[in-house]
Write a protein that holds these residues in place. Structure first.
Motif, PDB file in Angstrom:
ATOM      1  N   ARG A  54       0.840  -1.203   0.000  1.00 49.67           N
ATOM      2  CA  ARG A  54       0.000   0.000   0.000  1.00 49.67           C
ATOM      3  C   ARG A  54       0.875   1.253   0.000  1.00 49.67           C
ATOM      4  O   ARG A  54       0.562   2.229  -0.675  1.00 49.67           O
ATOM      5  N   SER A  59      -3.035  -1.015  -5.547  1.00 49.22           N
ATOM      6  CA  SER A  59      -4.445  -1.076  -5.217  1.00 49.22           C
ATOM      7  C   SER A  59      -4.742  -2.391  -4.490  1.00 49.22           C
ATOM      8  O   SER A  59      -3.915  -3.308  -4.474  1.00 49.22           O
ATOM      9  N   ARG A  87       2.108  -0.375 -12.311  1.00 48.76           N
ATOM     10  CA  ARG A  87       1.940   0.603 -11.234  1.00 48.76           C
ATOM     11  C   ARG A  87       2.799   1.843 -11.490  1.00 48.76           C
ATOM     12  O   ARG A  87       2.361   2.972 -11.290  1.00 48.76           O
TER      13      ARG A  87
END
Length: 164
Positions: A54, A59, A87
């Motif tokens: 995180r 996600s 990402r």
């Protein structure tokens, strides 16, 4: 260990741990005879993994995939790398969007005298319909900032309608 201890050791709040259980990211902890959650050191290890993921902006869906890969000893590192690269690309898009927004806002701020007069180019620009905006203040139609179009309440105003 109870949820407070697991939270302290993992760096997550008890509320986040309960949320991760609720959304199925982690299996709900076993319960003591008194009904309290009982976490193992392995659970805390997984919670740390989740907290780190995180922190890196993954996600919940991505973390689910990462956890599945982490548990799969026959995994391909290429699959993990692909998730991380996706990402990075998403982050770079968001950075570009934020930079475009900051540049636009900086131009608006530079155009304002910031004195005692009521006239304010910033407010005029914010209320102007898309077709009537100054070219220098318009979000660029190409690149990352175009992803913002239609997402902000002002983008859904009808021609001639102002925010009031």
């Amino acid at each position: 260990m109870n949820i407070g201890d697991a939270a302290a050791r993992s760096g997550l709040s008890a509320k986040m741990i309960r949320y991760y259980e609720q959304v199925g990211l982690i299996v709900p902890a076993s319960r003591t005879a008194a009904g309290y959650r009982d976490y193992t050191p392995r659970d805390v290890h997984m919670l740390r993994f989740i907290a780190r993921a995180r922190d890196l902006g993954f996600s919940i869906a991505d973390i689910t995939a990462l956890l599945d890969l982490w548990r799969d000893e026959a995994r391909r590192s290429a699959d993990v790398k692909a998730l991380a690269q996706a990402r990075i690309e998403d982050m770079r898009r968001k950075i570009a969007q934020l930079q475009d927004m900051a540049d636009t806002l900086e131009t608006l701020v530079d155009s304002c005298a910031g004195d005692d007069r009521a006239d304010c180019p910033i407010l005029k620009e914010l209320e102007a319909p898309d077709g009537e905006r100054s070219h220098s203040y318009r979000y660029k139609q190409s690149g990352a900032s175009s992803a913002l179009r239609g997402r902000l309440p002002r983008d859904n105003l009808k021609q001639g309608q102002s925010i009031a």
